[in-house]
Scaffold this active site. Structure first.
Site, PDB file in Angstrom:
ATOM      1  N   ASN B 402      39.546  41.950  40.021  1.00 46.52           N
ATOM      2  CA  ASN B 402      39.065  43.316  40.075  1.00 46.52           C
ATOM      3  C   ASN B 402      38.223  43.647  38.841  1.00 46.52           C
ATOM      4  OD1 ASN B 402      38.688  46.062  40.303  1.00 46.52           O
ATOM      5  ND2 ASN B 402      40.745  46.476  41.065  1.00 46.52           N
ATOM      6  N   ASP B 403      38.883  43.758  37.712  1.00 40.25           N
ATOM      7  CA  ASP B 403      38.153  44.160  36.506  1.00 40.25           C
ATOM      8  C   ASP B 403      37.043  43.178  36.134  1.00 40.25           C
ATOM      9  OD1 ASP B 403      39.780  46.352  36.312  1.00 40.25           O
ATOM     10  OD2 ASP B 403      41.247  45.330  35.045  1.00 40.25           O
ATOM     11  N   VAL B 404      37.275  41.878  36.365  1.00 40.47           N
ATOM     12  CA  VAL B 404      36.288  40.885  35.934  1.00 40.47           C
ATOM     13  C   VAL B 404      35.050  40.872  36.811  1.00 40.47           C
ATOM     14  CG1 VAL B 404      38.031  39.422  34.865  1.00 40.47           C
ATOM     15  CG2 VAL B 404      37.360  38.988  37.227  1.00 40.47           C
ATOM     16  N   SER B 443      43.737  47.516  35.071  1.00 43.48           N
ATOM     17  CA  SER B 443      43.406  48.457  34.018  1.00 43.48           C
ATOM     18  C   SER B 443      43.370  49.879  34.549  1.00 43.48           C
ATOM     19  CB  SER B 443      42.045  48.092  33.422  1.00 43.48           C
ATOM     20  OG  SER B 443      41.067  48.120  34.429  1.00 43.48           O
TER      21      SER B 443
END
Lengths: 97, 475
Positions: B402-404, B443
């Protein structure tokens, strides 16, 4: 003087460590970490001396417990690293599970 | 039979050479396994010659403890699932730290109690000091207890977080910094008081020990799940430094060389992880994630897709990039992903795996999982190499990441992850995102990728979705 001598060794080893690891492909980060972790089990040498000396019973017990923890670190660390590295294969050898 | 201290120390030099060569060889895929073996041989030699040191006169405790440790270590290394590797490494780190703590503690008895055993000037020469401990030795003992204690308790917390035995989110409370400062102050005070009046069973010693363990807990709880790769590599570094401090305490060169080399290596890995998140080490260590800024709200429509339609797109694709994240580990989907990759290749498609440096819960986590599933490592491509190729990629398949892959890191200055380098999957012609349901990542940041023009959401369990695709290809 002993303190100075040991600090010299410390300095040089830190620089050595930085030089050794600076270029490692991301693929190998985990095995590198667990392999390095196994080396940190070197504290087992101190533990052996503490456990084997003819000293207060408390010191012997502390030493023996330290031997156990350090051995877990050493044996587990090297074996798990080897297991991981055994799985990294090149294209031609890979495929068949 | 005993060996002379000179002989033992010369043997230690050989061990040190083997460690250094071993570490160096661990840096290349072709030599890594032999490197690990070399370093294991170095360790074995060092242990064997130490057993012949003249200080060691009793073996009954040693044999029992070594057997127990070897059995536990071997079983753990054998049985652990590759997906649980981060927890395992955390525990191994912790046991190394605990050992260094205990060695430091045991040295105190040697220093403060006169004993027959230390009368001879032995190889690990704490001898000759029995009449009274030197301040230098006391400081090194305190350091090995402090660093060892922080490593041990910190690793246990890291383990609990990774194994989800406790909440993996950052635990932050008001006044945390004040509490931590007080703990640090308490450590310094108790260390000074203990050094001024060292005695076995001194109250200051117990305070020092307790606070060191507490510091390890306090240092790790404010660090949230997505930051775990940083914690693991940092604890790895600490376990080396703890061994190094123990080496000072017993005046053993090999402990210092090996410990500080590992310490430096851990710091470098930590640094790589921090860079991959565009954050400073201090930022990771002292602040919980994302409490500061409110990211711009993402608006848009999500376009779901089902397995059959996804199959049709994949069937005609000529290049596919998989982007795995922690979700792939949770779903245990690495084997079906490899199978799908092979089927795509048979179909004449170019298949690659794009690995973000902080994907997963420890450095290189995804690489290990995919290696376990028999993906050849040439197919694992690092972020900087895959990004220029993504605009020419037909389909990027995001599995549990997700965040990456969050374009907000590139575009939204208000996003907490702004500035973090990402894999630009949104540049690919089509993006499939495999996701259990809508919801933000670890996050807690919204991801505009999900609303992208060329994004299709494949909802459901990642393993089942991929298995569905595999079945479609086979029929």
């Amino acid at each position: 003087m002993e303190a100075v001598f040991l600090s010299f060794i410390l300095m040089l080893s830190i620089f050595l460590g930085f030089e050794l690891i600076s270029k490692v492909p991301a693929t190998l980060h985990t095995p590198l970490m667990s392999g390095a972790n196994a080396i940190s089990g070197i504290t087992v040498l101190g533990a052996l001396i503490a456990a084997g000396q003819d000293n207060a019973a408390a010191a012997t017990w502390l030493g023996a417990t330290a031997v156990m923890f350090a051995t877990i670190n050493v044996v587990g660390g090297y074996m798990v690293t080897d297991r991981m590295l055994g799985m990294f294969k090149k294209k031609d050898k890979g495929g068949a599970a | 039979m005993t060996l002379s201290p000179v002989f033992i120390n010369f043997t230690y030099i050989i061990s040190a050479i083997l460690f250094i060569y071993g570490l160096k060889m661990l840096g290349h895929p072709d030599t890594a396994r032999r490197g690990n073996l070399l370093s294991a041989i170095g360790m074995f030699i060092a242990i064997v010659v130490t057993l012949f040191a003249q200080e060691i006169i009793r073996f009954e405790y040693i044999i029992g403890a070594m057997l127990a440790g070897a059995i536990i270590g071997a079983l753990a290394a054998r049985l652990v699932a590759m997906t649980s590797m981060p927890e395992m490494v955390a525990l191994f780190n912790g046991s190394g730290g605990a050992a260094s703590l205990l060695v430091g503690w045991a040295v105190l008895y040697d220093e403060l109690l006169p004993s027959a055993g230390s009368a001879a000037d032995g190889v690990l020469g704490t001898a000759g000091l029995a009449a009274g401990a030197s301040t230098f030795t006391l400081i090194t003992v305190i350091l090995s207890i402090l660093i060892g204690g922080v490593t041990a308790s910190g690793s246990v917390i890291a383990y609990a977080k990774l194994a989800e035995k406790m909440t993996s989110a950052a635990i932050v409370f008001s006044g945390q910094r004040i509490v931590n400062s007080l703990i640090l102050l308490g450590i310094v005070v108790s260390a000074v008081m203990f050094t001024m009046d060292p005695a076995i069973g001194s109250t200051w010693f117990w305070v020092l020990l307790g606070l060191s363990l507490l510091l390890g807990v306090m240092a790790v709880i404010p660090i949230g799940g997505a930051d775990m790769p940083v914690v693991i590599s940092l604890l790895n570094s600490y376990s080396g430094l703890a061994a190094c401090a123990a080496g000072f305490a017993i005046e053993n060169n090999l402990l210092i060389v090996a410990g500080s080399t590992v310490g430096a290596a851990g710091i470098i890995l930590t640094n790589i992880m921090c860079k991959a998140m565009n954050r400073s080490l201090a930022n990771v260590l002292f602040s919980g994630f994302g409490a500061v800024k409110q990211a711009s709200k993402v608006e848009g429509e999500v376009k779901p897709i089902n397995v059959d339609d996804a199959y049709l797109i994949l069937e005609s694709a000529s290049s596919v990039v998989f982007v795995p994240g922690y979700g792939m580990a949770v779903a245990q989907a690495q084997h079906v992903v490899r199978e799908l990759g092979e089927l795509l290749e048979k179909n004449g498609c170019e298949v690659n795996f794009a690995i973000h440096p902080v994907a997963g819960r420890m450095p290189g986590h995804m690489n290990v999982l995919l290696a376990e599933a028999n993906v050849p490592y040439e197919q694992l491509v690092e972020m900087d190499d895959i990004n220029p190729r993504l605009p020419n990629t037909d389909v990027a398949i995001v599995i549990g990441a997700n965040d990456v892959v969050n374009p907000a890191a590139r575009e939204d200055e208000n996003s907490p992850i702004y500035g973090m380098p990402i894999i630009n999957v949104d540049h690919a012609r089509t993006v499939f995102v495999l996701k259990r349901s809508m919801g933000s990542g670890f996050s807690g940041v919204d991801n505009p990728l999900f609303f992208g023009e060329n994004t299709r959401m494949l909802f459901g369990d990642a393993k089942q979705s991929i298995s569905g695709l595999v079945a479609a290809f086979k029929s």
